[in-house]
Design a protein around this motif. Structure first.
Motif, short mmCIF file in Angstrom:
data_model
loop_
_atom_site.label_atom_id
_atom_site.label_comp_id
_atom_site.label_asym_id
_atom_site.label_seq_id
_atom_site.Cartn_x
_atom_site.Cartn_y
_atom_site.Cartn_z
N THR A 159 0.86 -1.18 0.00
CA THR A 159 0.00 0.00 0.00
C THR A 159 0.89 1.23 0.00
O THR A 159 1.83 1.32 0.79
N LEU A 181 0.89 5.39 0.34
CA LEU A 181 0.11 6.54 0.80
C LEU A 181 0.59 7.75 0.02
O LEU A 181 1.78 8.10 0.05
N SER A 228 5.48 1.84 -0.34
CA SER A 228 5.09 0.45 -0.11
C SER A 228 6.29 -0.43 0.25
O SER A 228 6.12 -1.55 0.69
N ASP A 250 5.23 1.92 -6.00
CA ASP A 250 5.03 3.34 -5.70
C ASP A 250 4.83 4.13 -6.98
O ASP A 250 3.91 4.95 -7.09
N GLN A 308 -4.78 12.92 1.47
CA GLN A 308 -3.97 11.70 1.46
C GLN A 308 -4.82 10.56 0.95
O GLN A 308 -5.97 10.39 1.37
N PRO A 330 -4.68 6.41 0.18
CA PRO A 330 -3.98 5.12 0.20
C PRO A 330 -4.31 4.36 -1.09
O PRO A 330 -5.46 4.34 -1.53
N ARG A 354 -3.74 0.57 -2.73
CA ARG A 354 -3.28 -0.81 -2.54
C ARG A 354 -2.95 -1.40 -3.90
O ARG A 354 -3.76 -1.34 -4.83
#
Length: 113
Positions: free
Chosen positions: A50, A52, A72, A78, A105, A107, A109
């Protein structure tokens, strides 16, 4: 209070301008946004993670800037997340009903399916 007594400045009522008005936060339109592309090398190595991201959402709901806030652990994942989110659409933030820029922000996955 008597007529000749002034209210101390700390207790005086304040007028709030538009810049102090409550802001409705921006958010991704997940149903309309594609998942990040899974890099072939990451697939072969079974990388998952994941990422961010910090995203500056402009008034039109586009990602004006995208930065990795927390990676990640895999640069391939990324970068795939950054490339994908640059194309995403967002509901822009709103202040007094008008769209405004806002950092959010997000996230992302990246997982084997």
């Amino acid at each position: 209070q008597t007529a000749d007594t002034e209210i101390p400045p700390a207790e005086a009522p304040r007028d709030f301008g538009p810049e102090q008005a409550e802001v409705q936060a921006s958010f991704p339109l997940y149903a309309r946004n594609p998942a990040p592309a899974y890099p072939p090398l990451a697939r072969r190595r079974n990388y998952e993670g994941t990422v961010l991201l910090d995203v500056l959402v402009d008034r039109r709901g586009r990602a004006a800037q995208v930065k990795v806030a927390a990676g990640s652990g895999y640069a391939l994942l990324d970068q795939s997340a950054v490339d994908s989110v640059r194309q995403w659409r967002f509901e822009p933030a709103r202040r007094l009903g008008q769209p405004v820029e806002m950092w959010v922000q997000v996230p992302v996955r990246v997982a084997l399916e």
